[in-house]
Scaffold this active site. Structure first.
Site, PDB file in Angstrom:
ATOM      1  N   GLU A 178      -4.860   0.283 -13.426  1.00 23.08           N
ATOM      2  CA  GLU A 178      -5.454  -1.060 -13.419  1.00 23.08           C
ATOM      3  C   GLU A 178      -6.291  -1.183 -12.156  1.00 23.08           C
ATOM      4  OE1 GLU A 178      -4.584  -5.844 -13.274  1.00 23.08           O
ATOM      5  OE2 GLU A 178      -3.365  -4.460 -12.141  1.00 23.08           O
ATOM      6  N   ASP A 185      -0.004  -0.637 -12.251  1.00 19.77           N
ATOM      7  CA  ASP A 185      -0.405  -1.966 -11.787  1.00 19.77           C
ATOM      8  C   ASP A 185      -1.200  -1.861 -10.480  1.00 19.77           C
ATOM      9  OD1 ASP A 185       0.062  -4.914 -12.242  1.00 19.77           O
ATOM     10  OD2 ASP A 185       0.918  -4.762 -10.235  1.00 19.77           O
TER      11      ASP A 185
HETATM   12  C1  NOJ Z   1      -1.644  -7.266 -12.075  1.00 21.35           C
HETATM   13  C2  NOJ Z   1      -0.905  -7.757 -13.271  1.00 21.35           C
HETATM   14  O1  NOJ Z   1      -1.659  -7.500 -14.416  1.00 21.35           O
HETATM   15  C3  NOJ Z   1      -0.626  -9.218 -13.043  1.00 21.35           C
HETATM   16  O2  NOJ Z   1      -0.104  -9.830 -14.198  1.00 21.35           O
HETATM   17  C4  NOJ Z   1       0.304  -9.343 -11.884  1.00 21.35           C
HETATM   18  O3  NOJ Z   1       0.523 -10.709 -11.573  1.00 21.35           O
HETATM   19  C5  NOJ Z   1      -0.245  -8.642 -10.646  1.00 21.35           C
HETATM   20  N1  NOJ Z   1      -0.789  -7.346 -10.946  1.00 21.35           N
HETATM   21  C6  NOJ Z   1       0.829  -8.436  -9.626  1.00 21.35           C
HETATM   22  O4  NOJ Z   1       1.688  -7.413 -10.056  1.00 21.35           O
END
Ligand code: NOJ
Ligand code: MG
Length: 531
Positions: free
Chosen positions: A263, A200
């Site tokens: 990500e 993440d």
């Molecule tokens: C990215 C995630 O994909 C999203 O859903 C989330 O709210 C934020 N990071 C915080 O973890």
């Protein structure tokens, strides 16, 4: 060089709250995923990535982790997890977890300790700062969900930093003990047998050491959400992140054939750094360009060429069409063009990630004000940034609640679920589901489509076309990205080629050298002398 599973394979993202509920609480669970593994095997995907399933107060639906080594009781138990992993492996599927290293829940024992006093040994595991001289937050940084990213803590008289909700305090990756503890978390799951992680907000993990103000964004419009009023120059994408990514990579590599996916929402030139020097970073820095790019043939062709050209030596490409944060592809393009987009996703060079429900062509789902769940929507309502519409339950069949739950679903289903569900589409040759199955089957039998080279072909109008080839096999992919018919003359080698698959399920027309593409039609063609 033989291709790794994560190069050849297709990843499928499950949002676990919404896949299949087995205990009637209206929330999907691990037993539900296990029940649907045969569906996934038949669909033809290779790996599952599950959004967070750890114990969580669910302020951000699992992206606020209160225990990195457990399973939230709403989703099941560690035993359920082990059973799911074994069942996936038994079907030849890989399973990836979502690792959330940038922040924990404010209910995590580490944060409870950290906020207990300024001298607590875990104080420095989070990011604490004094108020600015004269009072107020230490700098101008804004949370990705709007509002100041700093939360005042009355008891200890300092602010803590949260890039997302105040219930999601950022961890301090400059602290070696925190870093070691998080590496242990990775070890814990790798030892259990997971095949890798989606990491993440990888680019958020390290912030500039002296916390300078972020500069204003000259292109800001309020409809973008307040986070975009500043450029996240100092709060993200710091050089020190690459050393951390490399440490994670070394660990993953010790376990053999595991994969790390980062990500990262950054421009191309910044994104490429996440492969790391000499491939020492994450295997796949997520490439979200298909989600973000305007949908036209010229622009997409340039984007594909630029991405391919920017890849570092040995860097393997990847493509994403949808996820739990962005509008669904069929909501954006309409069902007919979404089919073309799927053909594009599954025939580009690189690892594709599919988002659950997109295989059914689910479109926009309107969420009534009294059913809104997403904190993003609740904090900045009405901008269309809410994520509930892409997180609705998977419709399985025509039984009550589409077979998702015997209770009350936590979010409403797509209103067309009586027609748009798995059971129904499995019986319709032209359905979005069957198109996905056929594309995935084709990809599996033609190495050209997965690990083959790609060469873009010059086209006109709304046509996007490219050649894929591997092991002496050459295929042509040609896509009409527009809503008007298109005449397309294939390159000489592909003249008179036979059609392997069209996004429209009836015969194609040609006029001599040219192929006539119907509105929103994509085709995969194989020249007759191929084999
Ligand atoms: C990215 C995630 O994909 C999203 O859903 C989330 O709210 C934020 N990071 C915080 O973890
Ligand atoms: Mg449940």
């Amino acid at each position: 060089m033989t291709a790794r599973w994560w190069q050849k394979g297709v990843i499928y993202q499950i949002y676990p709250r919404s896949f299949q509920d087995m205990d009637g609480d209206g929330i999907g669970d691990l037993k539900g995923i296990a029940r649907r593994l045969d569906y996934l095997a038949e669909l033809g995907i290779d790996a599952i990535w599950i959004s967070p399933i750890y114990p969580s107060p669910m302020a951000d639906f699992g992206y606020d982790v209160a225990d990195y080594r457990g399973i939230d009781p709403r989703f099941g138990t560690l035993a359920d997890f082990d059973a799911l992993l074994a069942a996936a492996h038994a079907r030849g599927m890989k399973l990836l977890l979502d690792f959330v290293p940038n922040h924990s829940s404010d209910q995590h024992p580490w944060f409870i300790e950290s906020r207990a006093s300024r001298t607590n040994p875990k104080r420095d595991w989070y990011i604490w700062r004094d108020a600015a001289p004269g009072g107020g937050p230490p700098n101008n940084w804004i949370s990705d969900f709007g509002g100041s990213a700093w939360q005042w803590d009355e008891a200890t008289g300092q602010y803590y930093y949260h890039a997302f909700l105040k219930e999601q305090p950022d961890l301090n990756w400059r602290n070696p003990d925190l870093r070691a503890a998080m590496m242990d978390v990775l070890r814990f799951w790798l030892d259990r047998g997971v095949d890798g992680f989606r990491i993440d907000v990888l680019w958020h993990m390290v912030k500039a050491a002296d916390f300078p103000d972020n500069p204003p964004n000259p292109d800001y419009r309020p409809s973008m959400g307040e986070m975009h009023s500043l450029l996240q120059l100092h709060s993200t994408d710091q050089p020190e992140i690459h050393d951390i990514a490399a440490e994670m990579r070394r660990l993953a590599d010790c376990y053999g054939d595991r994969v790390l996916i980062g990500e990262i929402y950054l421009p191309l030139d910044r994104l490429m750094h996440y492969y790391g020097r000499e491939q020492a970073g994450v295997h796949l820095p997520f490439n979200f360009q298909l989600i973000e790019a305007p949908w036209n043939a010229r622009g997409l062709a340039q984007m594909i060429a630029a991405y391919e050209a920017a890849l570092p030596p040995g860097g393997w490409p990847n493509w994403v069409l949808g996820n739990h944060d962005r509008p669904r592809i069929a909501a954006r393009l309409g069902e007919a063009q979404a089919r073309v987009a799927t053909m594009l996703l599954l025939t580009l060079r690189g690892t594709p990630t599919l988002y659950y429900g997109d295989e059914l062509g689910i479109g926009h789902v309107e969420i009534a004000a009294d059913r809104v769940q997403d904190p993003r929507e609740l904090r900045e309502p009405g901008l269309g940034l809410g994520r509930d519409p892409v997180r609705t339950p998977m419709p399985w069949d025509e039984s009550p609640n589409a077979g998702f739950t015997t209770g009350t679903p936590w979010l409403p289903l797509n209103p067309d679920w009586p027609m748009r569900n798995v059971a129904r589409q499995a019986g319709e040759p032209g359905s979005p589901l069957m198109l996905h199955r056929r594309l995935l089957a084709l990809r599996r039998t033609h190495a050209a489509l997965s690990i083959g080279d790609i060469r873009l072909i010059d086209t006109e109008g709304d046509m996007l076309a490219y050649e894929r080839h591997a092991d002496g096999e050459r295929l042509l992919v040609a896509l009409n990205l527009g809503h008007d018919p298109q005449r397309f003359v294939p390159p000489r080698w592909a003249r008179g080629a036979c059609l392997l698959l069209s996004t429209i399920d009836d015969p194609v027309a040609g006029d001599g050298e040219a192929l006539m593409f119907r509105p929103d039609e994509g085709m995969i063609l194989a020249p007759q002398d191929n084999s």
